[in-house]
Design a protein around this motif. Sequence first.
Motif, PDB file in Angstrom:
ATOM      1  N   ASP A  18      47.737  -8.605 -44.060  1.00 40.16           N
ATOM      2  CA  ASP A  18      46.387  -8.822 -44.592  1.00 40.16           C
ATOM      3  C   ASP A  18      45.731  -7.482 -44.940  1.00 40.16           C
ATOM      4  OD1 ASP A  18      44.003  -9.908 -45.344  1.00 40.16           O
ATOM      5  OD2 ASP A  18      43.403 -10.579 -43.352  1.00 40.16           O
ATOM      6  N   ASP A  20      43.519  -6.709 -47.141  1.00 40.74           N
ATOM      7  CA  ASP A  20      42.072  -6.764 -47.390  1.00 40.74           C
ATOM      8  C   ASP A  20      41.274  -6.568 -46.108  1.00 40.74           C
ATOM      9  OD1 ASP A  20      42.480  -7.173 -50.061  1.00 40.74           O
ATOM     10  OD2 ASP A  20      42.269  -9.357 -49.957  1.00 40.74           O
ATOM     11  N   ARG A  21      41.791  -7.086 -45.023  1.00 36.69           N
ATOM     12  CA  ARG A  21      41.123  -6.917 -43.722  1.00 36.69           C
ATOM     13  C   ARG A  21      41.123  -5.441 -43.328  1.00 36.69           C
ATOM     14  NH1 ARG A  21      43.493  -8.972 -38.098  1.00 36.69           N
ATOM     15  NH2 ARG A  21      41.749  -8.387 -36.795  1.00 36.69           N
ATOM     16  N   LEU A  23      41.303  -2.868 -45.369  1.00 35.76           N
ATOM     17  CA  LEU A  23      40.381  -2.168 -46.268  1.00 35.76           C
ATOM     18  C   LEU A  23      38.937  -2.368 -45.819  1.00 35.76           C
ATOM     19  CD1 LEU A  23      39.831  -0.553 -48.835  1.00 35.76           C
ATOM     20  CD2 LEU A  23      39.821  -2.720 -50.082  1.00 35.76           C
ATOM     21  N   ARG A  24      38.611  -3.595 -45.426  1.00 34.39           N
ATOM     22  CA  ARG A  24      37.238  -3.859 -44.967  1.00 34.39           C
ATOM     23  C   ARG A  24      36.895  -3.002 -43.754  1.00 34.39           C
ATOM     24  NH1 ARG A  24      37.111  -9.435 -43.543  1.00 34.39           N
ATOM     25  NH2 ARG A  24      37.585  -8.819 -41.406  1.00 34.39           N
TER      26      ARG A  24
END
Length: 56
Positions: A18, A20-21, A23-24
Amino acid sequence: MENLLDKTAELLASAAADPDRVLRWVLIYFGVSSLGFMGVWLIGEVRRQSNNADSN
């Protein structure tokens, strides 16, 4: 120690699954650290201005 290595491997595997997690959380980290830096700078600037006003 083995438990720590297992937990690290688990976190890395979930991060790879994941992105995107990840990056967040990276953006949150840099945002919070930037706010901290600005806060420290602002406090120093206020103290500097206050010292200049006292010496004039």
